[in-house]
Scaffold this motif. Structure first.
Motif, PDB file in Angstrom:
ATOM      1  N   LEU A   1     -22.207  12.015  53.982  1.00  0.00           N
ATOM      2  CA  LEU A   1     -22.911  12.586  52.912  1.00  0.00           C
ATOM      3  C   LEU A   1     -23.325  11.790  51.767  1.00  0.00           C
ATOM      4  N   GLU A   2     -22.303  10.710  51.681  1.00  0.00           N
ATOM      5  CA  GLU A   2     -22.340   9.782  50.607  1.00  0.00           C
ATOM      6  C   GLU A   2     -23.439   8.602  50.932  1.00  0.00           C
ATOM      7  N   PHE A   3     -23.194   8.115  52.071  1.00  0.00           N
ATOM      8  CA  PHE A   3     -23.843   6.966  52.463  1.00  0.00           C
ATOM      9  C   PHE A   3     -24.980   7.135  53.697  1.00  0.00           C
ATOM     10  N   GLY A   4     -24.901   8.278  54.282  1.00  0.00           N
ATOM     11  CA  GLY A   4     -25.856   8.507  55.560  1.00  0.00           C
ATOM     12  C   GLY A   4     -27.255   8.648  54.882  1.00  0.00           C
ATOM     13  N   THR A   5     -28.100   8.040  56.023  1.00  0.00           N
ATOM     14  CA  THR A   5     -29.519   8.130  55.978  1.00  0.00           C
ATOM     15  C   THR A   5     -29.933   9.863  55.835  1.00  0.00           C
ATOM     16  N   ASP A   6     -31.107  10.264  55.441  1.00  0.00           N
ATOM     17  CA  ASP A   6     -31.547  11.550  55.234  1.00  0.00           C
ATOM     18  C   ASP A   6     -31.490  12.164  56.792  1.00  0.00           C
ATOM     19  N   GLU A   7     -32.032  11.132  57.492  1.00  0.00           N
ATOM     20  CA  GLU A   7     -31.936  11.597  59.100  1.00  0.00           C
ATOM     21  C   GLU A   7     -30.582  11.683  59.689  1.00  0.00           C
ATOM     22  N   GLN A   8     -29.784  10.781  59.240  1.00  0.00           N
ATOM     23  CA  GLN A   8     -28.207  10.858  59.801  1.00  0.00           C
ATOM     24  C   GLN A   8     -27.585  12.184  59.333  1.00  0.00           C
ATOM     25  N   LYS A   9     -27.814  12.518  58.135  1.00  0.00           N
ATOM     26  CA  LYS A   9     -27.269  13.765  57.534  1.00  0.00           C
ATOM     27  C   LYS A   9     -27.845  15.203  58.203  1.00  0.00           C
ATOM     28  N   LEU A  10     -29.186  15.116  58.364  1.00  0.00           N
ATOM     29  CA  LEU A  10     -29.585  16.320  58.856  1.00  0.00           C
ATOM     30  C   LEU A  10     -29.268  16.495  60.285  1.00  0.00           C
ATOM     31  N   ARG A  11     -29.180  15.434  60.804  1.00  0.00           N
ATOM     32  CA  ARG A  11     -28.760  15.454  62.492  1.00  0.00           C
ATOM     33  C   ARG A  11     -27.172  15.774  62.534  1.00  0.00           C
ATOM     34  N   HIS A  12     -26.361  15.224  61.689  1.00  0.00           N
ATOM     35  CA  HIS A  12     -24.946  15.537  62.022  1.00  0.00           C
ATOM     36  C   HIS A  12     -24.248  16.467  61.094  1.00  0.00           C
ATOM     37  N   LEU A  13     -24.543  16.663  59.830  1.00  0.00           N
ATOM     38  CA  LEU A  13     -23.922  17.594  59.041  1.00  0.00           C
ATOM     39  C   LEU A  13     -23.973  19.084  59.460  1.00  0.00           C
ATOM     40  N   PRO A  14     -25.174  19.673  59.728  1.00  0.00           N
ATOM     41  CA  PRO A  14     -25.245  20.845  60.169  1.00  0.00           C
ATOM     42  C   PRO A  14     -24.291  21.032  61.730  1.00  0.00           C
ATOM     43  N   ALA A  15     -24.615  20.096  62.335  1.00  0.00           N
ATOM     44  CA  ALA A  15     -23.875  20.109  63.501  1.00  0.00           C
ATOM     45  C   ALA A  15     -22.273  20.313  63.588  1.00  0.00           C
ATOM     46  N   ILE A  16     -21.698  19.465  62.302  1.00  0.00           N
ATOM     47  CA  ILE A  16     -20.515  19.267  62.240  1.00  0.00           C
ATOM     48  C   ILE A  16     -19.961  20.591  61.840  1.00  0.00           C
ATOM     49  N   LEU A  17     -20.703  21.405  60.707  1.00  0.00           N
ATOM     50  CA  LEU A  17     -20.367  22.572  60.053  1.00  0.00           C
ATOM     51  C   LEU A  17     -20.521  23.750  60.994  1.00  0.00           C
ATOM     52  N   ARG A  18     -21.121  23.564  62.154  1.00  0.00           N
ATOM     53  CA  ARG A  18     -21.556  24.661  63.128  1.00  0.00           C
ATOM     54  C   ARG A  18     -20.143  24.525  64.301  1.00  0.00           C
ATOM     55  N   GLY A  19     -19.492  23.334  64.053  1.00  0.00           N
ATOM     56  CA  GLY A  19     -18.310  23.118  65.156  1.00  0.00           C
ATOM     57  C   GLY A  19     -18.814  22.424  66.378  1.00  0.00           C
ATOM     58  N   ASP A  20     -20.023  21.973  66.486  1.00  0.00           N
ATOM     59  CA  ASP A  20     -20.632  21.170  67.486  1.00  0.00           C
ATOM     60  C   ASP A  20     -20.049  19.737  67.590  1.00  0.00           C
ATOM     61  N   GLU A  21     -19.900  19.293  66.549  1.00  0.00           N
ATOM     62  CA  GLU A  21     -19.279  17.891  66.680  1.00  0.00           C
ATOM     63  C   GLU A  21     -17.938  17.839  65.929  1.00  0.00           C
ATOM     64  N   ILE A  22     -17.203  17.316  66.504  1.00  0.00           N
ATOM     65  CA  ILE A  22     -15.615  16.792  65.937  1.00  0.00           C
ATOM     66  C   ILE A  22     -15.836  15.198  66.071  1.00  0.00           C
ATOM     67  N   TRP A  23     -15.313  14.625  64.662  1.00  0.00           N
ATOM     68  CA  TRP A  23     -15.399  13.394  64.513  1.00  0.00           C
ATOM     69  C   TRP A  23     -14.039  12.517  64.656  1.00  0.00           C
ATOM     70  N   MET A  24     -14.304  11.547  64.636  1.00  0.00           N
ATOM     71  CA  MET A  24     -12.833  10.570  64.476  1.00  0.00           C
ATOM     72  C   MET A  24     -13.259   9.243  63.743  1.00  0.00           C
ATOM     73  N   GLN A  25     -12.253   8.796  63.137  1.00  0.00           N
ATOM     74  CA  GLN A  25     -12.542   7.507  62.368  1.00  0.00           C
ATOM     75  C   GLN A  25     -11.851   6.368  63.387  1.00  0.00           C
ATOM     76  N   PHE A  26     -12.749   5.399  63.873  1.00  0.00           N
ATOM     77  CA  PHE A  26     -12.541   4.298  64.579  1.00  0.00           C
ATOM     78  C   PHE A  26     -12.212   3.217  63.205  1.00  0.00           C
ATOM     79  N   LEU A  27     -11.077   3.154  62.859  1.00  0.00           N
ATOM     80  CA  LEU A  27     -10.960   2.395  61.675  1.00  0.00           C
ATOM     81  C   LEU A  27      -9.726   1.644  61.877  1.00  0.00           C
ATOM     82  N   SER A  28      -8.577   1.826  62.199  1.00  0.00           N
ATOM     83  CA  SER A  28      -7.310   1.098  62.459  1.00  0.00           C
ATOM     84  C   SER A  28      -7.405   0.405  63.873  1.00  0.00           C
TER      85      SER A  28
END
Lengths: 399, 422
Positions: B113-140
């Motif tokens: 939400l903070e750093f994504g492009t409009d395209e990235q946000k429109l593609r993923h945020l609604p999918a996340i809110l619908r439960g279609d995408e579960i995300w992980m952080q590839f960090l450690s």
């Protein structure tokens, strides 16, 4: 203390802060060690004009909050008291004033006592607790019996804040009809109190009543033992109804813990700031204390305790003010947490200062004293944890 | 966020949420999720729970209750943290999509939400809110835990794509998740923090090998991923090239904000999978110690800790929102949560008595308290260690001098490295 104040609350806080800075700077606070009452009558009267004793009393009785949530407003005053370890029986006077107002001031003597408390021409004490084994959360060492058209009080209450300075004692007594509270004037046949009380040991004016000063860790707060040896009181001195004071007492306990807890958080805040400053200024081995990770991590813990203490203090104040069903639990949580972590924080501040931290010349002990008194009064942290256990067990049974 | 005049009031929203929750969600069986990372499910049961959580998330979305603080344009409700708090209170005691909250909503969706492009946000945020995408952080990574910017996973530019190689670790449930937010090194000649870039990538693809890690109690929810020549289009880059730490700083912030984030549903009084510390009453009863004064004090302390933590998280949330506290104050909440959780775990073990060492399956609430104790420190490790939280509080909140670092102002390729283990 609240993070965001309304403009009116900020006026109250600011006025109190300025007044205390002017009237009771640290050297004056130290000097009050030898003052029999612990504070000057004029100081209390002027403070009352700022609203210190009016906030829990409805406008119909001559009081008034600044925000509609009087107890929350009062915690702002109490916090400023803690920041300066200011003198004056803020907790007991307000607790008694609130109860008198809620009881409706049906009797002229009670109405006039309330008026004096609001004006700051008198202060009040609350006689709860007793000598061991009655030194337990919620216990009272005083009993009553009905005799003729009045009550007779017998027993011992201690420690009672400002009993030697108070013009009005609210006495919580147990008896066969249930908890009862009466308002007693110790100087019924002679003046004491904020208008010139000395706190001298011995008998007060009222027959059968004796007030004996206790030694205390506080510099500017006085505590006493109050003995009732068949003190006769009239029914017009009963606050509310005979046998029906349990709810009053619970409310008083909640308010007392909220007020003194907010004060203790102020003391924590002041000591913490003093110690952070010290960590930047004090150099050892060519670097400031604040650069050592071993000490930085301790400061991080202290900062966490401090913010948590602010948070639970504010949560308890709001709940008691709103008469929320969670109030009792939050109050005990505040007492337990601030009692334990407050004194631990203050002792850590001493440790981080080193030897200077336990000298009389340094300000740190002013705050340590206040935190220490708060921890020990109105039930220990351990007693409050047991109380919480009882509350949640009861709730679970009902689920 | 200033409420607009046509915005649903908090009380209206609360009433709507309450009615919907009671009509559609199952009440939690008391304490079924108590404990620390208990290995309570078979893989099939785990997958069934994940499927149910996706379903609930979809139901929330359809009911207009998903993404309470996400903008409406991305499928959210565009409401305020006060609405989210009301929702948290109402959902307490009911099933909710616990696995989708962290890290999907925060930090991942919050970072998008903070750093994504409009395209990235429109593609993923609604999918996340619908439960279609579960995300992980590839960090450690196996070689860098607390030193999270010391990542060795590399991303090399190849035309319009990037090629990623390396290994990530400590993802909870990557084996049933969909997408990842990934921090990778794009410049080895720059100092540590200045050669990083953030990417997003699907987890289920060739080149991403997900291995499950068995914890000491048999739990296998944590995963390690091995990335081998994973191709990521440049359009799936988040933020600028080599400026990943700007994103990363906020990423860490959203991670520490977990209990307090306006993007996350956390039942009020949350501490152990939706069950509060009053579970100590159950442990005490089943241990036959409910009348023991010492035990009663511990029960009280557990509840006190819950109440204080809740009050503290509220204070920090309000303080950060009103800018009266620096963002880094989130570390205060993180430190308190870690320490308080370990304390309550110890208390349950203490109350359980000898059942903390050996128990029968029908012993009730004392069962597994011993294993919880063995895993006690996980709450002070995962999500950024309490040691790092203490550094952040002392240095960023109190302004104390930073620790000496040997990796500043030198090319990351020249920074000394130890062996790589988990």
């Amino acid at each position: 203390m609240l993070l965001e104040l309304s403009p009116d609350q900020e006026v109250l806080r600011e006025a109190t802060a300025r007044f205390l800075a002017d009237r009771v700077p640290a050297d004056v606070v130290r000097g009050l060690r030898t003052n029999a009452a612990g504070f000057e009558p004029g100081y209390w009267r002027d403070g009352a004009e700022l609203g210190w004793t009016s906030l829990l009393v409805g406008e119909e009785h001559g009081g008034g909050s600044v925000s509609g949530t009087g107890l929350v407003d009062l915690t702002l005053v109490a916090h400023e008291f803690g920041l300066r370890s200011a003198p004056g029986p803020l907790t007991s006077t307000n607790v008694v004033a609130a109860t008198l107002a809620e009881a409706g001031g049906a009797h002229p003597a009670q109405a006039s006592a309330l008026g004096e408390l609001l004006a700051g021409t008198a202060v009040a004490s609350w006689c709860l607790g007793g000598p061991p084994p009655l030194d337990r959360l919620g216990s009272t060492g005083v009993s009553y019996r009905v005799e003729g058209d009045g009550l007779v009080l017998r027993g011992v209450a201690r420690p009672v804040e400002a009993a030697g300075q108070a013009d009005h004692l609210l006495v919580t007594a147990h008896g066969e009809l249930g908890l009862t509270q009466v308002l007693v004037s110790p100087g019924a046949t002679g003046g004491t109190g904020a208008t010139g009380g000395t706190g001298d040991p011995g008998h007060a004016g009222l027959a059968g009543l004796a007030i004996e000063p206790l030694r205390t860790v506080e510099l500017n707060r006085r505590f006493a033992t109050v003995r009732f040896d068949d003190v006769h009181v009239g029914l017009d001195q009963v606050v509310g109804a005979v046998g029906e004071a349990a709810d009053q007492v619970e409310r008083q306990l909640q308010r007392a813990i909220v007020i003194s807890g907010a004060e203790a958080v102020g003391a924590m805040q002041a000591a913490f700031e003093l110690t952070v400053r010290w960590a930047f200024e004090r150099y050892s081995y060519g670097r400031p204390l604040a650069s050592y990770q071993a000490l930085k991590h301790r400061f991080a813990d202290l900062k966490t305790w401090l913010e948590a203490a602010h948070a639970i203090s504010d949560a308890a104040a709001a709940a008691v003010d709103a008469r929320s069903p969670e109030a009792a639990e939050l109050v005990s949580a505040a007492k337990s947490y601030i009692g334990d972590n407050g004194t631990e924080l203050l002792q850590e501040c001493v440790q981080l200062h080193g030897g200077i931290g336990v000298t009389y010349e340094h300000d740190l002990h002013l705050f340590l004293r206040r935190g220490t008194v708060n921890r020990a009064m109105y039930g220990t942290p351990a007693e409050h944890r047991q109380r919480v256990a009882g509350l949640i067990e009861h709730r679970k049974e009902q689920e | 966020m200033t409420p607009s005049p046509d915005q649903e009031s908090v009380e209206d929203f609360r009433a709507r949420a309450r009615a919907w929750i009671r009509a559609n969600l199952a009440p939690l069986v008391t304490n079924e999720k108590t404990g620390v990372m208990r290995a309570r499910l078979t893989d099939a049961e785990e997958l069934a729970e994940v499927a149910r959580e996706r379903e609930i998330q979809r139901m929330l979305f359809d009911a207009g209750l998903a993404g309470i603080c996400f903008p409406r344009v991305y499928g959210g409700q565009g409401l305020t943290p006060a609405h989210q708090r009301a929702f948290n209170e109402e959902i307490t005691g009911y099933e909710y999509p616990a696995r989708i909250q962290a890290p999907t909503f925060s930090p991942c969706a919050a970072v998008l939400l903070e750093f994504g492009t409009d395209e990235q946000k429109l593609r993923h945020l609604p999918a996340i809110l619908r439960g279609d995408e579960i995300w992980m952080q590839f960090l450690s990574e196996p070689s860098s835990g607390s030193d999270v910017a010391g990542v060795l996973t590399s991303a090399v530019r190849d035309g319009d794509d990037w090629i990623l190689n390396g290994s990530k670790i400590w993802t909870t449930g990557a084996w049933w998740s969909d997408w990842a937010l990934c921090l990778a090194r794009t410049n080895w000649d720059a100092p540590k923090h200045r050669g990083l870039t953030v990417f997003i990538l699907p987890i289920r693809q060739d080149g991403v090998d997900v291995q499950r890690i068995e914890m000491l109690n048999g739990n296998k929810e944590f995963c390690q991923e091995f990335l081998t020549d994973v191709r990521v289009p440049d359009s799936d880059r988040v933020g600028e090239v080599d400026d990943g730490w700007t994103v990363g700083t906020r990423w860490m912030f959203h991670e520490r904000m977990l209990h307090n984030s306006p993007f996350v549903t956390v039942p009020a009084g949350w501490s152990y999978g939706g069950v509060d510390a009053t579970f100590l009453v159950d442990v005490a009863r089943d241990a036959g110690r409910l009348d023991d004064p010492r035990t009663r004090e511990l029960i009280g302390e557990g509840r006190v800790i819950d109440l204080v933590r809740e009050a503290l998280q509220g204070r920090i949330g309000r303080g950060i929102a009103s800018r009266r506290m620096p963002d880094q104050s989130a570390a205060i909440g993180r430190l308190f949560a870690g320490l308080s959780s370990t304390r309550v775990t110890s208390m349950a073990f203490e109350i359980a008595g000898s059942a903390g060492a050996a128990w029968a399956s029908d012993d009730g609430s004392v069962a597994e308290c011993g294993n919880d104790f063995l895993l006690r420190q996980t709450t002070c490790i995962g999500g950024g260690t309490t040691e790092i939280a203490r550094n952040v509080i002392s240095e960023r909140v109190l302004g104390m001098p930073r620790e000496v670092a040997m990796d500043r102002d030198r090319a990351f390729r020249d920074v000394p490295r130890g062996g790589s283990g988990r």
